[in-house]
Enzyme design. Structure first.
Site, PDB file in Angstrom:
ATOM      1  N   TYR B 440       0.807  -1.238   0.000  1.00 38.13           N
ATOM      2  CA  TYR B 440       0.000   0.000   0.000  1.00 38.13           C
ATOM      3  C   TYR B 440       0.835   1.281   0.000  1.00 38.13           C
ATOM      4  O   TYR B 440       2.027   1.242   0.176  1.00 38.13           O
ATOM      5  CB  TYR B 440      -1.113  -0.016   1.042  1.00 38.13           C
ATOM      6  CG  TYR B 440      -0.818  -0.106   2.520  1.00 38.13           C
ATOM      7  CD1 TYR B 440       0.424   0.032   3.065  1.00 38.13           C
ATOM      8  CD2 TYR B 440      -1.894  -0.318   3.400  1.00 38.13           C
ATOM      9  CE1 TYR B 440       0.615  -0.029   4.435  1.00 38.13           C
ATOM     10  CE2 TYR B 440      -1.711  -0.387   4.781  1.00 38.13           C
ATOM     11  CZ  TYR B 440      -0.454  -0.238   5.278  1.00 38.13           C
ATOM     12  OH  TYR B 440      -0.269  -0.298   6.628  1.00 38.13           O
ATOM     13  N   GLU B 441       0.154   2.397  -0.259  1.00 39.54           N
ATOM     14  CA  GLU B 441       0.819   3.703  -0.502  1.00 39.54           C
ATOM     15  C   GLU B 441       1.780   3.637  -1.689  1.00 39.54           C
ATOM     16  O   GLU B 441       2.806   4.328  -1.702  1.00 39.54           O
ATOM     17  CB  GLU B 441       1.583   4.186   0.739  1.00 39.54           C
ATOM     18  CG  GLU B 441       0.800   4.257   2.017  1.00 39.54           C
ATOM     19  CD  GLU B 441      -0.430   5.128   1.928  1.00 39.54           C
ATOM     20  OE1 GLU B 441      -0.516   5.943   1.002  1.00 39.54           O
ATOM     21  OE2 GLU B 441      -1.314   4.974   2.776  1.00 39.54           O
ATOM     22  N   GLY B 442       1.424   2.866  -2.697  1.00 42.67           N
ATOM     23  CA  GLY B 442       2.307   2.695  -3.864  1.00 42.67           C
ATOM     24  C   GLY B 442       3.153   1.460  -3.656  1.00 42.67           C
ATOM     25  O   GLY B 442       3.970   1.408  -2.736  1.00 42.67           O
TER      26      GLY B 442
END
Lengths: 596, 596
Positions: B440-442
């Site tokens: 997550y978050e890229g």
């Protein structure tokens, strides 16, 4: 949505083209295993796995097993039906001894089928898998009477089996085992004690469960030299060999675990249960290790099989998921975005998996063939060499294939992005299921100690020297030949590093045993890498020959390209392993235990 | 049984001795952050984490969150109470802007506390964590009115926050986003669309939930240039700024996931919900990325924090578990067996974790300090350099710390043997929780592309050149000095390899963008390794100075020995990364998509 397809083409490639198993059709029982027969068996087996076992994989994970108040265990919906179909289809009997009702096909056929069973539903596959292991131990160590009583029913799957080693205070260190066996005076023993982590220990799918239990006969020597093996059936066989009186053993609890929820991992309580000695008194470990060695190959196979599943999931996902554009311009200009398979970093993760799975499949089937040769080849020299290889390769297959297999599954999950973390896409289950393979049947660290502490030195280092000679011969035969050259060079260089590490181990490991322990895992990984380099060089050789013949089957180009990825991206690990090995024990042992 | 202890001594080592944060006490707000104050805050915070959050960690995993028929979400037992205690203790406000009720302590204090929160209960920590991120975005991009309305309540935790980016068909590629915003004519917008994977999207613990939502204003340009950011509260604030009318948004479902079960991962349906623009039209991504960058550091921190937990679990286990004997003779001769910490291969797994956790803690706190300097240092030059470092290091922290952190947790699990796979011992939860951090978050692959595609080239390569100059200066200053020498040499050599890889990237990446993509993940890992080599060299320098002064605090010897392990066992990865980078794109791109 995820799906599983039996990788039959690659099985054919490995069996028929790489290993050319037909060259052994003069061996007893092998003549029947023509390519057509093998094809038909694996095709039928593949369909069973795709259509019956795979649809139950997620069900098994979600429902898990339940211990009921009466001590019986409930398995996930559909498992019992599938088990009946599985046994009726004869899938438990593929490589069993025909004397006891088996089909007598080579082990490598059983292994190829085992791969597909695990890929489609590992938790299910463990029920018959454990039975197979227990049957082999009885086959190796039981009396004729025991074999006649148990084997036919186990080979058909009518009865299932388990292995009982671990107790709460002892796993690796079996010398501390406390379960006791007291002679009943009638040739049987009363077995009392608690065993934990017993896979398939209790379930309703077979008519009887044959527990093989390690215990200490009253008055036996301490340590591993006082351990005996017993066969302890759930129901005592009556005079007709049918399940009779209930034995005094119970499932005392089910383990809550990270994965393989569909398999019942039991605490087993033996409360004066009736059992019979298998093999000699105090020599139970010897027989158990026959079973353990087979089981270790099976666990290595699991590592590979789950990586195959993860590979299929992630390739499908990477082809379908549209997101972003290729760095070198749109590849799907009419769509809203390109499929993510265009991205080099996604291909890295897919190729890592592909290089692993195909290398691992070649290695496990090659090793399974050694098992067949060891058992059945008419020439003593061939049997000996095959036996040496089995001994040497078992810890490597168990540990390297599960460690790299687990990493491979994790790569597959990563390809999925956020979807990979959700239950919906299935791959998080594959990762959870895969995690146990690094642990059971002897942790990977224990395998590494087995390799450096026993397997290297055995028979005056004959196994490893034979293996090195085989690699040298391959290199000598194939040097300087065009597209094969980088594969030969890669193999030669990696083998040279392994040889250097071996010399280091022999010298420094004897100086200080902690040097051997400190090097063990890295050494095993370097060994595994060398085995893969050999398999990829052999696969490249076969593929190049087919391409030169003008074959248009895409598998050969695919093998060459995947093999080149392996050379570029896997072989650079060799120097890292060697450097870590040569760093010795000091960096690991310097810190006081209290300072951690 | 597993337990968690706040690692206060190591926090003090990093903040006071390694970073000497007191040198910045002339910065606004920092003068109050004396060592005594920081100590008191972290000690109190550590107790809270040990005694309140940690006991709920397993509960959260086992119970998870439930969506009720009325669209409300039930959180695990004890979470709501803990949330109240957490907000009443002022833990949400540590580094918040005093103008809006925050305590204005440096970010590095908040980060140290954040580590302990995550170590003890990651799923819980995400609720206030997301609020912090949303508040920062409003702080950066909101109007004064918006800030006054939302920030005080978010900083106290009375209201919580979320970030809404992903939609079913778009995650990484936000250009495809479809959620739409239609002006209501009164300055507000009607927001309609579906967002998925919204952490903390719905729960009863705060009085209001402030959703920050990316959407496309009717008629906006296509792609990323037409995306705006909106603040969309669950309850519309009334004239007194208190929660009023319910907004038209609902949690439409909870995701079933591998881990972080205690956090509600929501499908959020916006059905003409009222929202207000944050910042300028079509420029929402810019503000969202302020939040994302902070969040990425936070995720890197999570990777480290869970590795700390796993390290503690596995050290405790390795000290207690008696099994087998040391290879060099019994170390616990009066016991039935030695604790497994005597085995080199077990120490390998423990030291791998220790070298990671301590290196990662130093790196994250050093980076957090850069964040403080960027925001608050009076000199422009210092602010600029710190800003450069933040930009450069963010993808490395996010990706390297989560990848290696996850591996570290897996090592910790492995130390446990079979116990590690059971729910009883807790570490399997840690592994499941940790797996999301790579995504997550890229995803980590996206971070690697950010590094090679943007961060390297930015400002004429100023950030990386500044960083290289700093390493060179350290090497020049500390060369040839006794016990420090191997650390300096290791750093110099690793940095030289990173520099070589950088030159390769600049040349070959421009020739063919796929070369940059193919190298990206390995390059990021080589960069991370270099950062660790720098941190370990700095830690060794500080520790040697204390030892020379005659300090008997065992931490300094422990740092030296752990650092030597790092040199021996981690640095050999550098050549592997470099070789893979220099192999280029060809091995990854050659295989046709259909041939996978």
């Amino acid at each position: 949505m995820p799906s599983y397809r039996a990788p039959l083409r690659d099985h054919r490639f490995v069996l028929n083209e790489l290993l050319n198993v037909q060259q052994y059709n003069n061996i007893e029982g092998f003549s029947e295993a023509t390519p057509d027969i093998i094809d038909a068996v694996l095709e039928e087996g593949g369909k069973f796995c795709e259509n019956v076992l795979y649809p139950l994989n997620k069900v098994g994970d979600r429902q898990g097993c339940k211990l009921k108040s009466d001590g019986e265990v409930e398995v996930p919906e559909g498992f019992a039906d599938a088990y009946t179909q599985f046994t009726e289809g004869g899938w438990t009997a593929i490589s069993g001894d025909p004397k006891y009702g088996g089909q007598g096909l080579p082990e490598y056929v059983g292994l190829a089928m085992g791969e597909m069973i695990t890929s489609s539903n590992m938790a299910f596959g463990m029920y018959p898998g454990l039975t197979g292991g227990a049957a082999r131990a009885l086959h190796a160590g039981g009396t004729d009477e025991q074999k006649e009583l148990y084997l036919p029913k186990m080979i058909t799957g009518e009865w299932s089996g388990t292995m009982n080693l671990t107790e709460p205070h002892c796993g690796t260190d079996l010398g501390m085992l406390r379960t006791k066996a007291v002679p009943n005076g009638d040739g049987s023993y009363a077995i009392t004690g608690q065993k934990i982590w017993i896979s398939a220990g209790e379930h309703p799918m077979s008519k009887n469960i044959v527990h093989l239990v390690l215990a200490r006969i009253e008055g036996a020597p301490e340590g591993v030299k006082g351990i005996s093996l017993f066969v302890v059936p759930k129901f005592l066989p009556d005079e007709n060999g049918e399940p009779g009186e209930r034995n005094d053993l119970q499932c005392g609890g089910l383990e809550e675990k990270m994965g393989i929820h569909g398999n019942a991992t039991c605490v087993m309580n033996y409360d004066g249960a009736k059992g019979w000695l298998v093999g000699e008194e105090h020599k139970g470990l010897k027989i158990m290790f026959i079973m353990m060695n087979e089981a270790r190959l099976g666990v290595g196979l699991q590592g590979m099989a789950l990586a195959e599943t993860a590979y299929q999931y992630s390739v499908d996902f990477a082809r379908d998921r549209l997101q972003g554009r290729s760095l070198t311009g749109p590849k799907n200009p009419d769509g809203p975005a390109d499929p993510i398979i265009v991205h080099p970093d996604v291909r890295r993760m897919l190729l890592d998996q592909k290089a692993f799975v195909e290398g691992a499949r070649a290695l496990t089937l090659w090793t399974a063939l050694q098992g067949d040769l060891e058992q059945k080849h008419p020439e003593e020299e061939v049997r000996e060499k095959a036996g040496d290889y089995m001994a040497l390769l078992t810890p490597i297959i168990k540990s390297y294939l599960t460690e790299k297999g687990y990493e491979s599954v994790s790569q597959g999950l990563q390809v999925h992005g956020g979807s990979g973390f959700t239950a919906e896409w299935g791959i998080e289950q594959t990762l959870r299921d895969a995690r146990i393979t690094l642990i059971y049947e002897g942790t990977n660290g224990i395998q590494a100690l087995d390799l450096v502490g026993r397997k290297l030195a055995m028979k005056g280092m004959r196994p490893i020297n034979t293996f090195f000679a085989e690699l040298d011969a391959f290199v000598a035969e194939n040097q300087g030949s065009g597209d094969l050259e980088p594969f030969v060079k890669g193999l030669a260089e990696t083998k040279a590093k392994l040889q250097k590490a071996t010399s280091w181990l022999v010298e420094k490991g004897l100086e200080n045993f902690d040097n051997a322990g400190a090097a063990s895992s890295e050494y095993l990984n370097l060994f595994g890498l060398t085995c893969f380099a050999y398999m990829w060089a052999k696969m490249a050789k076969v593929s190049l020959a087919k391409l030169e013949e003008g074959s248009s089957d895409p598998i050969y180009e695919s093998k060459m390209k995947t093999g080149r990825y392996f050379l570029a991206r896997w072989l650079p690990q060799a120097d890292m392993h060697l450097a870590r090995i040569e760093a010795g024990a000091e960096p690991l042992m310097a810190l006081e235990a209290e300072a951690f």
